[in-house]
Design an enzyme around this catalytic site. Structure first.
Site, PDB file in Angstrom:
ATOM      1  N   HIS A  12      41.527  29.330  32.106  1.00 17.11           N
ATOM      2  CA  HIS A  12      42.190  30.836  32.085  1.00 17.11           C
ATOM      3  C   HIS A  12      42.109  29.996  30.211  1.00 17.11           C
ATOM      4  O   HIS A  12      42.132  29.589  29.538  1.00 17.11           O
ATOM      5  CB  HIS A  12      43.141  30.649  31.835  1.00 17.11           C
ATOM      6  CG  HIS A  12      44.559  31.712  32.250  1.00 17.11           C
ATOM      7  ND1 HIS A  12      44.585  32.421  30.671  1.00 17.11           N
ATOM      8  CD2 HIS A  12      44.359  33.028  33.089  1.00 17.11           C
ATOM      9  CE1 HIS A  12      44.915  33.664  30.712  1.00 17.11           C
ATOM     10  NE2 HIS A  12      44.953  33.812  32.153  1.00 17.11           N
ATOM     11  N   ASP A  67      47.621  22.588  32.210  1.00 16.38           N
ATOM     12  CA  ASP A  67      47.861  24.094  32.221  1.00 16.38           C
ATOM     13  C   ASP A  67      48.716  23.982  33.943  1.00 16.38           C
ATOM     14  O   ASP A  67      47.846  24.127  34.835  1.00 16.38           O
ATOM     15  CB  ASP A  67      46.735  24.703  31.364  1.00 16.38           C
ATOM     16  CG  ASP A  67      47.002  26.526  32.197  1.00 16.38           C
ATOM     17  OD1 ASP A  67      48.158  26.758  33.446  1.00 16.38           O
ATOM     18  OD2 ASP A  67      46.368  27.660  32.318  1.00 16.38           O
ATOM     19  N   LYS A  96      56.015  33.487  36.743  1.00 16.95           N
ATOM     20  CA  LYS A  96      55.391  32.709  38.175  1.00 16.95           C
ATOM     21  C   LYS A  96      55.610  32.154  38.591  1.00 16.95           C
ATOM     22  O   LYS A  96      54.671  31.708  39.648  1.00 16.95           O
ATOM     23  CB  LYS A  96      53.989  32.195  37.283  1.00 16.95           C
ATOM     24  CG  LYS A  96      52.856  33.776  36.286  1.00 16.95           C
ATOM     25  CD  LYS A  96      51.545  32.813  36.709  1.00 16.95           C
ATOM     26  CE  LYS A  96      50.556  33.947  35.648  1.00 16.95           C
ATOM     27  NZ  LYS A  96      48.869  33.176  34.845  1.00 16.95           N
ATOM     28  N   GLN A 123      49.724  27.829  37.304  1.00 20.66           N
ATOM     29  CA  GLN A 123      49.495  27.818  38.421  1.00 20.66           C
ATOM     30  C   GLN A 123      50.271  27.013  39.709  1.00 20.66           C
ATOM     31  O   GLN A 123      49.714  27.288  41.136  1.00 20.66           O
ATOM     32  CB  GLN A 123      47.772  28.002  39.298  1.00 20.66           C
ATOM     33  CG  GLN A 123      47.355  29.502  38.740  1.00 20.66           C
ATOM     34  CD  GLN A 123      48.498  30.761  38.914  1.00 20.66           C
ATOM     35  OE1 GLN A 123      48.638  31.060  39.785  1.00 20.66           O
ATOM     36  NE2 GLN A 123      48.341  31.896  37.907  1.00 20.66           N
ATOM     37  N   CYS A 154      40.689  36.506  33.654  1.00 18.36           N
ATOM     38  CA  CYS A 154      40.346  35.640  32.251  1.00 18.36           C
ATOM     39  C   CYS A 154      39.717  34.298  32.537  1.00 18.36           C
ATOM     40  O   CYS A 154      40.489  33.628  31.926  1.00 18.36           O
ATOM     41  CB  CYS A 154      42.394  35.878  32.010  1.00 18.36           C
ATOM     42  SG  CYS A 154      43.263  36.752  31.734  1.00 18.36           S
TER      43      CYS A 154
HETATM   44  C1  LIG Z   1      48.839  32.982  34.246  1.00 23.43           C
HETATM   45  C2  LIG Z   1      48.112  31.847  33.307  1.00 23.43           C
HETATM   46  C3  LIG Z   1      48.185  31.767  32.044  1.00 23.43           C
HETATM   47  C4  LIG Z   1      48.661  32.535  31.192  1.00 23.43           C
HETATM   48  O1  LIG Z   1      49.801  32.740  31.326  1.00 23.43           O
HETATM   49  P1  LIG Z   1      51.108  33.613  30.605  1.00 23.43           P
HETATM   50  O2  LIG Z   1      52.164  33.954  31.338  1.00 23.43           O
HETATM   51  O3  LIG Z   1      49.711  34.322  30.439  1.00 23.43           O
HETATM   52  O4  LIG Z   1      51.028  33.089  28.896  1.00 23.43           O
HETATM   53  C5  LIG Z   1      47.740  30.443  31.902  1.00 23.43           C
HETATM   54  N1  LIG Z   1      46.402  29.803  32.570  1.00 23.43           N
HETATM   55  C6  LIG Z   1      46.191  29.915  33.512  1.00 23.43           C
HETATM   56  C7  LIG Z   1      45.789  29.280  34.441  1.00 23.43           C
HETATM   57  C8  LIG Z   1      47.524  31.244  33.999  1.00 23.43           C
HETATM   58  O5  LIG Z   1      47.183  31.677  35.673  1.00 23.43           O
END
Ligand SMILES: *Cc1c(COP(=O)(O)O)cnc(C)c1O
Length: 408
Positions: A123, A202, A228, A205, A366
Site C-alpha cells: 500500500h 502492515d 478497519k 487488512q 493505493c
Molecule cells: C488501509 C490500509 C493502510 C492505511 O491505513 P490508514 O488507516 O489509512 O492509515 C495501509 N495498508 C493497508 C494494507 C491498508 O489496507
C-alpha cells in the site's frame, strides 16, 4: 457466541438502509468497516460521563479517562499477544505508525548506502514513508517481486538473495488490500531475523480478520488501524518490541511525553508515552477497546472462515463469467476480490453498482506500482466482512450482470 451471521447484522445500524431505493450491500470493508452499536454506545457514554484529559488531572473524571485509556492499551496487548503494555503505542492509524517507525527508528539507524526491503504489493502507506526516508538518508529501496500473471503472489524464492545485501529493515504487508493475497509473514520474518534484519508488518487488512499473534509472527514492529476492525477512525496501534522502542528517539515533541523540560532541552519518558505527544485520541482508544471485545466475542477464527467463504463464492461467480478478469490468488485468498469488466472502466462499474445499492471501490486501491506491474490502470474491488452474507455475493454477481448488459 453468535449462532448465525444474519443475526449479527442487527448490531450494525448503518447496514439497515436503502441506497438509491435498494437495500445497502456494503462491500467496501477493505477501505473501512461499519461500527457495531457497542462501539457507538461506548463513545457516547465516555463523552457523556467521563470526558477529561488523561495523565494530568487528579480529579475524578481525569482519573476515569486515564484508567479507561490505559485499559485500552492493556486490551491491545491481549488482542495481538504482545508481551507488555509498553509495547503498544496509540497512533492515528496504520499510516502514522509506519511514518513513526520510518522517522524515528529509520533516521537513527539507516545510513547512506543501506537498503530498505519492501514487497511489490505494498500500500502507498508502506511505500511513501520509506521513499521519504531514502531521500533523507541516501538509503535505497529494494523490492521482493510478485510472480507473473494475475495471481499476485510473492516470489519468496528471491528473498534470501535480497537479504544478503545491506538491508536494514524489511517492511511487508500481511494481507494485500488490492488482491487479497495472504503473505507468509512468520516465515518472512524468520528469514529476515536470521539475516539480522528488522521487520515491520502492515496488518491493516489482517488484524480484524484473523487471530494475530506478534510473538508467533516474530516481527519487530506491527501496525494496524482501528477503523478497519469496527473501531473509530483516528485511532490505531503500533506494536514495537521493547528493546527497539527504548532506543528510538521521539517522533513528535509536546506535552505528556516528557519527564522534565528546560528551555534548552528536555528529558523524555520511556515507551509508550515518549511516542504519544499531546492529547491523544482518548475516546478513540476507548472505542477501540470495545471493538476488540466485540470481535473476540464473535471470534476472529470464525470471521476468517466466513471471509474466505464469501471471497471464494465471489471469486467463483465472477471468474466463470465471460469478459471478467479476476485478480489475486486462486486459493486461500482473504476477503478481497479485485476484478475488471472487459470494456468497462472500473469507475463505471462502481457507479452502476452504487445505483443498485452495492458499495464497491474502483481505482488502484493505493497500490499504483503493483497495478502498473500487472498492466492495469484500475480494478473494481469487493471486500467482505463477517456481517456480509451469501445473499450479498448474489447481489454482487447480479449487479455485474447488469453492468455487462448495460455496456454491451
Ligand atoms: C488501509 C490500509 C493502510 C492505511 O491505513 P490508514 O488507516 O489509512 O492509515 C495501509 N495498508 C493497508 C494494507 C491498508 O489496507
Amino acid at each position: 457466541m453468535v449462532e448465525n451471521w444474519n443475526e449479527i447484522r442487527h448490531d450494525f445500524p448503518a447496514l439497515h438502509q436503502l441506497v438509491h431505493g435498494h437495500p445497502l450491500v456494503y462491500l467496501d470493508n477493505a477501505a473501512t468497516t461499519q461500527k457495531p452499536n457497542i462501539v457507538l454506545e461506548t463513545l457516547l457514554h465516555y463523552y457523556r460521563h467521563d470526558n477529561a484529559n488523561v495523565h494530568r488531572g487528579i480529579h475524578e473524571l481525569s482519573n476515569r479517562a486515564t484508567t479507561a485509556y490505559e485499559a485500552a492499551r492493556v486490551r491491545a496487548v491481549r488482542f495481538i499477544h504482545a508481551r507488555e503494555s509498553s509495547e503498544i503505542i496509540f497512533t492515528r492509524g496504520t499510516t502514522e505508525g509506519i511514518n513513526l517507525v520510518a522517522a524515528s527508528w529509520g533516521m537513527s539507524h539507516v545510513k547512506k548506502g543501506d537498503e530498505i526491503l519492501l514487497t511489490e504489493m505494498e500500500h502507498h502507506s508502506n511505500l511513501v514513508p520509506w521513499q521519504l526516508l531514502a531521500e533523507r538518508t541516501g538509503a535505497k529501496l529494494v523490492f521482493l517481486p510478485v510472480t507473473g500473471g494475475d495471481e499476485g503472489l510473492l516470489d519468496v524464492d528471491r528473498l534470501d538473495s535480497l537479504l544478503f545485501r545491506r538491508v536494514k529493515l524489511f517492511a511487508m504487508v500481511h494481507i494485500s488490500n488490492s488482491l487479497g493475497t495472504v503473505n507468509p509473514v512468520s516465515w518472512l520474518c524468520e528469514r529476515a531475523r536470521k539475516a539480522g534484519v528488522v521487520t515491520l508488518v502492515d496488518a491493516a487488512q489482517s488484524a480484524g480478520h484473523l487471530p494475530l499473534d506478534v510473538q508467533q509472527i516474530g516481527c519487530d514492529f506491527l501496525v494496524f488501524s482501528g477503523h478497519k476492525l469496527c473501531g473509530p477512525t483516528g485511532i490505531g496501534v503500533l506494536y514495537g518490541r521493547q528493546e527497539l522502542l527504548n532506543e528510538m528517539p521521539p517522533y513528535q515533541g509536546g506535552g505528556d511525553m516528557i519527564l522534565s523540560v528546560d528551555y534548552a532541552a528536555s528529558r523524555y519518558k520511556s515507551a509508550p508515552h515518549r511516542f504519544e505527544a499531546g492529547t491523544p485520541d482518548i475516546s478513540g482508544a476507548i472505542g477501540l477497546h470495545a471493538a476488540f471485545d466485540y470481535l473476540d466475542e464473535v471470534g476472529r477464527d470464525r470471521i476468517w472462515e466466513h471471509d474466505q467463504l464469501l471471497a471464494a463464492c465471489a471469486h467463483h461467480g465472477l471468474k466463470d463469467k465471460k469478459g471478467i478478469r479476476v485478480f489475486g490468488p486462486h486459493a486461500g485468498r482473504a476477503g478481497v476480490v479485485s476484478f475488471m469488466v472487459e470494456g468497462v472502466h472500473s469507475h463505471d462499474v462502481v457507479t452502476v453498482a452504487d445505483q443498485k445499492g452495492v458499495a464497491l471501490r474502483g481505482g488502484h486501491h493505493c497500490t499504483q506500482p503493483l497495478f502498473h506491474k500487472l498492466g492495469v490502470e484500475s480494478t473494481a474491488r469487493a471486500s467482505f466482512y463477517f456481517y456480509n452474507t451469501e445473499e450479498d455475493v448474489d447481489r454482487l454477481i447480479e449487479v455485474i450482470d447488469e453492468v455487462q448488459r448495460f455496456f454491451s
